[in-house]
Design an enzyme around this catalytic site. Structure first.
Site, PDB file in Angstrom:
ATOM      1  CE1 TYR A 120      15.236  -4.147  12.165  1.00 55.55           C
ATOM      2  CE2 TYR A 120      12.900  -3.682  12.114  1.00 55.55           C
ATOM      3  CZ  TYR A 120      13.941  -4.544  12.379  1.00 55.55           C
ATOM      4  OH  TYR A 120      13.673  -5.799  12.857  1.00 55.55           O
ATOM      5  CE  LYS A 167      21.874  -6.123  27.072  1.00 52.88           C
ATOM      6  NZ  LYS A 167      21.705  -7.462  27.592  1.00 52.88           N
ATOM      7  CG  ASP A 199      19.157  -9.079  28.347  1.00 55.78           C
ATOM      8  OD1 ASP A 199      18.608  -8.115  28.923  1.00 55.78           O
ATOM      9  OD2 ASP A 199      20.361  -9.349  28.492  1.00 55.78           O
ATOM     10  CG  ASP A 223      10.474  -6.843  13.830  1.00 51.43           C
ATOM     11  OD1 ASP A 223       9.372  -7.424  13.769  1.00 51.43           O
ATOM     12  OD2 ASP A 223      11.315  -6.900  12.920  1.00 51.43           O
ATOM     13  CG  ASP A 227       7.322 -11.736  15.181  1.00 50.34           C
ATOM     14  OD1 ASP A 227       6.660 -10.695  15.015  1.00 50.34           O
ATOM     15  OD2 ASP A 227       7.681 -12.472  14.244  1.00 50.34           O
TER      16      ASP A 227
HETATM   17 MG    MG Z   1       8.387  -8.715  12.223  1.00 44.79          MG
END
Ligand code: MG
Ligand code: NAI
Length: 329
Positions: A120, A167, A199, A223, A227
């Site tokens: 990001y 990771k 993962d 992020d 969720d």
């Molecule tokens: Mg989000």
């Protein structure tokens, strides 16, 4: 006390859930001023930018900001606003509440997400019509700043360790540096973190979320996995978040503008009201924060509940009941 709280509803259901949280804040007898500013898709056409300069400037100097969501312009609004408060960590609690139908009712997690870099960082390029690249940025300083925060957070949370999710086996340079930095800082604090590959974490947290408590992770992993955790506890309408910097904070629900339900007055205000409770705590209004949280929990347990939680109450029914419970509690 005369703190200034900047309020930015944004787009879509931001225009419903932020006014709901403002009603809750105004019902408290606390000494702060609320000032509303605009940002998002709805101002972009008229102003030529989704983030007008006065909005950004207000956030840079306010004690705290409550933000709703922005639509297509989300990246151009929320990323600069997180930078405006110099936010290095995004705190995202994900817990199931009694009374809410959750896939995993035993879930009680807090994600501490790195908030400035990773994929990001904005370092993407379209090289040719066929090829695009992005640079994944990891710095020792940002990783250490997050880890220092995580170690302090343990004390407040009465926990003795956290899980580092990464990771590093594949992204050896970037996540390797992240992992090494976090473990170094933890060792300085006498903390022995657990770790999980991201993962494998995704599977394990679905099968048994009680294996985890506080989760420290890079930006993208935080992020996505928060969720995912929203799915375990009953939906995005329940997850608050805090973007914290050294002096300021920006508080927002994890969800977006929910265009599929916007404008009907049926959005769940809980995530934003719980974000307002995190804001109150950040400003030192601990009792008010507790009162707000208890009232939200009570209404989640007894109803009224919005359609995302399987019922048919409106945003304003829920908000009015929360405010009522705060005064009778
Ligand atoms: Mg989000
Ligand atoms: P979303 O979070 O807006 O919606 C996903 C699903 O969850 C939808 O079915 C929605 O109805 C439901 N939902 C979300 N919040 C809810 C609430 N409070 N009450 C009841 N139901 C709720 O994510 P989506 O659909 O991926 O994105 C929609 C728009 O929001 C996009 O334009 C995206 O760019 C933007 N967005 C903005 C964010 C921000 O400003 N921080 C974060 C995420 C998305």
């Amino acid at each position: 006390d005369d703190e200034t709280i900047v309020v930015i509803p944004g787009d879509g259901i931001g225009q419903e859930v932020v006014p709901a949280a403002v009603e809750v804040l105004e019902s408290l007898d606390a000494g702060f001023d609320l000032v509303t500013y605009e940002a998002g898709d709805h101002v972009a056409a008229e102003r030529g930018t989704p983030l007008p300069a006065e909005t950004r400037a207000a956030v840079e100097t306010a004690d705290a900001t409550l933000f709703g969501a922005a639509g297509e312009s989300a990246a151009d609004v929320i990323l600069p606003l997180r930078r405006a408060v110099d936010s290095f960590v995004n705190v995202r609690p994900a817990r199931a509440y009694p009374g809410v139908d959750a896939l995993r009712p035993e879930t009680d997690l807090v994600f501490l997400r790195e908030n400035t870099e990773g994929v990001y960082a904005g370092l993407g390029r379209r090289l040719t019509d066929d090829v695009a690249t992005g640079t994944r940025l990891t710095t020792r300083s940002a990783s250490e700043r997050l880890a220092e925060f995580a170690c302090r957070y343990l004390a407040d949370a009465a926990a003795d360790s956290f899980t580092v999710v990464h990771k590093a086996n594949v992204m050896g340079e970037t996540d390797g540096l992240f992992r090494e930095s976090v473990f170094d800082v933890a060792a300085d604090h006498g903390v022995e973190p657990d770790e999980a590959l991201m993962d494998a974490f995704a599977t394990r947290v679905c099968l048994d979320p009680t294996q985890f408590d506080i989760v420290v992770c890079p930006n993208l992993a935080g992020d996505v996995l928060s969720d995912l955790a929203a799915g375990l506890v009953g939906g995005l309408g329940l997850l608050p978040s805090a973007n914290l910097g050294p002096e300021r904070g920006l508080f927002e629900p994890v969800h977006g503008t929910a265009p599929d339900i916007a404008g009907q007055g049926l959005s769940n205000p809980s995530a934003t009201i719980l974000s307002a409770a995190m804001l109150l705590e950040f400003l030192g209004y601990d009792e008010d924060a507790r009162a707000v949280r208890r009232a939200v929990e009570s209404v989640l347990e007894s109803g009224p509940r919005t359609p995302d939680l399987g019922s048919d109450a409106t945003t304003s029914d829920v908000t009015a009941t929360i405010i009522e419970r705060m005064s009778t509690d």
